[in-house]
Design a protein around this motif. Sequence first.
Motif, PDB file in Angstrom:
ATOM      1  N   GLU A 117       0.826  -1.208   0.000  1.00  0.00           N
ATOM      2  CA  GLU A 117       0.000   0.000   0.000  1.00  0.00           C
ATOM      3  C   GLU A 117       0.861   1.260   0.000  1.00  0.00           C
ATOM      4  O   GLU A 117       0.578   2.230  -0.702  1.00  0.00           O
ATOM      5  CB  GLU A 117      -0.927   0.004   1.222  1.00  0.00           C
ATOM      6  N   LYS A 118       1.922   1.247   0.797  1.00  0.00           N
ATOM      7  CA  LYS A 118       2.837   2.384   0.907  1.00  0.00           C
ATOM      8  C   LYS A 118       4.272   1.867   0.956  1.00  0.00           C
ATOM      9  O   LYS A 118       4.523   0.718   1.337  1.00  0.00           O
ATOM     10  CB  LYS A 118       2.567   3.177   2.193  1.00  0.00           C
ATOM     11  N   PHE A 178       6.516   1.490   3.075  1.00  0.00           N
ATOM     12  CA  PHE A 178       6.604   1.577   4.539  1.00  0.00           C
ATOM     13  C   PHE A 178       8.028   1.639   5.056  1.00  0.00           C
ATOM     14  O   PHE A 178       8.291   2.166   6.135  1.00  0.00           O
ATOM     15  CB  PHE A 178       5.873   0.383   5.171  1.00  0.00           C
ATOM     16  N   THR A 235       9.514   5.107   6.100  1.00  0.00           N
ATOM     17  CA  THR A 235       9.219   5.702   7.411  1.00  0.00           C
ATOM     18  C   THR A 235      10.196   5.236   8.475  1.00  0.00           C
ATOM     19  O   THR A 235      10.327   5.864   9.525  1.00  0.00           O
ATOM     20  CB  THR A 235       7.788   5.359   7.852  1.00  0.00           C
ATOM     21  N   SER A 244       9.187   2.541  -6.176  1.00  0.00           N
ATOM     22  CA  SER A 244       7.860   3.107  -5.947  1.00  0.00           C
ATOM     23  C   SER A 244       7.682   4.381  -6.768  1.00  0.00           C
ATOM     24  O   SER A 244       8.636   5.155  -6.938  1.00  0.00           O
ATOM     25  CB  SER A 244       7.679   3.445  -4.467  1.00  0.00           C
ATOM     26  N   ALA A 282       6.060   8.693  -2.684  1.00  0.00           N
ATOM     27  CA  ALA A 282       5.922   8.359  -1.261  1.00  0.00           C
ATOM     28  C   ALA A 282       4.494   7.993  -0.872  1.00  0.00           C
ATOM     29  O   ALA A 282       4.264   7.364   0.167  1.00  0.00           O
ATOM     30  CB  ALA A 282       6.403   9.531  -0.406  1.00  0.00           C
ATOM     31  N   ASN A 283       3.526   8.374  -1.689  1.00  0.00           N
ATOM     32  CA  ASN A 283       2.130   8.107  -1.370  1.00  0.00           C
ATOM     33  C   ASN A 283       1.701   6.681  -1.714  1.00  0.00           C
ATOM     34  O   ASN A 283       0.623   6.247  -1.329  1.00  0.00           O
ATOM     35  CB  ASN A 283       1.228   9.103  -2.105  1.00  0.00           C
ATOM     36  N   GLY A 284       2.539   5.978  -2.459  1.00  0.00           N
ATOM     37  CA  GLY A 284       2.243   4.605  -2.791  1.00  0.00           C
ATOM     38  C   GLY A 284       1.678   4.439  -4.191  1.00  0.00           C
ATOM     39  O   GLY A 284       1.370   5.417  -4.875  1.00  0.00           O
ATOM     40  N   PRO A 285       1.548   3.208  -4.647  1.00  0.00           N
ATOM     41  CA  PRO A 285       1.962   2.040  -3.867  1.00  0.00           C
ATOM     42  C   PRO A 285       3.479   1.972  -3.698  1.00  0.00           C
ATOM     43  O   PRO A 285       4.223   2.590  -4.451  1.00  0.00           O
ATOM     44  CB  PRO A 285       1.445   0.867  -4.708  1.00  0.00           C
ATOM     45  N   GLY A 286       3.899   1.214  -2.684  1.00  0.00           N
ATOM     46  CA  GLY A 286       5.319   0.974  -2.480  1.00  0.00           C
ATOM     47  C   GLY A 286       5.711  -0.258  -3.267  1.00  0.00           C
ATOM     48  O   GLY A 286       5.041  -1.292  -3.183  1.00  0.00           O
TER      49      GLY A 286
END
Length: 463
Positions: free
Chosen positions: A308-309, A311, A314, A335, A338-342
Motif C-alpha cells: 500500500e505504501k 513503509f 518511514t 515506488s 511516497a504516497n504509494g503504492p510501495g
Amino acid sequence: MSSSRKADSRAASVDVVVVGAGFAGLSAAERLVSMGRSVRVVEGRDRVGGRSFSGEVAGVRVDLGATWVSRRHTAIRDLASRAGCTTTGQFDQGRNVLWAAGRRRTYQGTIPTVSPVALVDMARVQLALNKLVASIDVEAAWNSPDAGRFDVISFGEWLDRKNALPATRALMTIVSKVQWGCSPGDVSLLHALRYIRAAGGVDHMLDVEGGQQQERYAETTQEIAKRVAGKLGDRVVLGTPVRRISQDDHGVTVRTDAEEIKAKYAIVTVAPAHRAGIDFHPPLPEQAEGLAKTWRMGVLSKAFVAYEKPFWRTSGLSGEALTDTGTVFITFDVSPDANGPGVLMAFCDPRVFDGFSPEHRRGRVVQQLVQLYGAQANAPIDYVDHCWGTEPFAPGGPNPAVAPYATTSYGPALTEPHGRVHWAGTETAGEWAGTMNGAVLTGQRTAERVAAAVAREPQEVAR
C-alpha cells in the motif's frame, strides 16, 4: 503495437534487412530511414524491446528487464527524449540493509560497512581491480597487453588469488550475478574486466548517485522501443524468427517461416549465442562459429512486490538491500512516489527460483523481504516476476557469461562482418557494452557503415 505487423507471404525487397527489434535493431533502422534507405526489421518475439520488457504491479508499470540509465548514457537518453519518455531518479535516500552471515544490519553508501577490516579489504581488492581495468582496450579487450593471462582464469579464481575476505567475495558475487547472470567462477577475468571498463569503472558500475543506477524511465524502457517502432510503422515485422541468411556477390536473402526478404545487406543484432539459431550460407567462419557456441547467455530473474505504501521509508530505509543467501540477493525501491503504492524490485537467483511455480516463487521472495524489512513486508497487495532463462525465444540475460579462454579465442568475431552480413548489439560495443546505451550506439554506427556500402552499390534494387 498497432504500427507493427506479423509477416505475410509476400516477398520483400529492401536496401537493408535488420534482424532483431531491440534497441540496436531499432536504432539501426531509424538511422537508415533517416538516410533515405529502405529497411525491413524482422523480430522473432511478438514484441519489440529485446531485453527491455515491461510488466505491471499494483497498476505501476515496471521494468522486467533493462532498467537504469546513467547521466553519461547520452545515446539512449537522446533516443528516449525524441520518443517523449522521461527519467525519474532512482530512490536511494536513507540507510541500506545488509543480510550477511545470518545477521541483519544497516549501512550508508554503496559499499557495506560490515567491519573496518572488511572495508579495508574491499578497498584493497577494488584498487587492484581498477588497476587491471585501466589496462584493458575497451574496443578490443582480446588485444590488451595481458589479455592471455587474464583470460585463462575466472573472476572467482582471481578473487581467490587476492585472498578476498568473505564480505568482499559476497559483494563481488552480487556484482557478477547482476552484470553477467552467473557466479564469479563462471566468467573469465578478462570478460569481467572488459565489461567493467566499458561501464566506466567499478564505481560508476555500482553507484546510484552519479552511477549507472541513477535514473529510470517513468514509462519503462520498453516504451521507448515501442515508440521508436511506432514511427517505423510497418517496416517492423514481429513474431517472425529468421531461419536462414544466404548471400552472394549481389545481395542477401533472409528467409523466415512466412516470407523471403531480398536486400543488399543485413544487420544482425541478436546476442552472439543466438547467432547459432540462424543458418548462414556460406557458413560463418570458424572463429565466428566458436563465438556463437561459447559466448553463452547468463541467466537472471526479477520480482516486484507491491505494498500500500513504501513503509520502509518511514523507518529511514532506502529500499536497497544486499543478501548473501536465499533467493533474493539485491533489492531496490521503485515506488512511483511516497504516497504509494510501495514497490520493491528484487533480483533473484534463477537456480533457486525459476524451477518453482509462480505461487512458490512469490512465497520465497516475500519471506526474504520480511527478513530484510520486517513484518509489514508480509502483506503485499500485488506481485509479478519474470524469469529470463525460461523465455521460449532467445532466452537469457542480462549479458553473456563468457568462460575463460573464450574472449581471446573468439572475441574478434564479435564485429567482423561476414560478407554482406554486419553485426550490432550491445555485446559488440566497446564503451558501454552491456547497456542500452551501447546497443543504441552500435545500431547507429553499423547503420552508417552499411548505408555507405549501399551507396557504393549499383543503383538497381538487389536481385
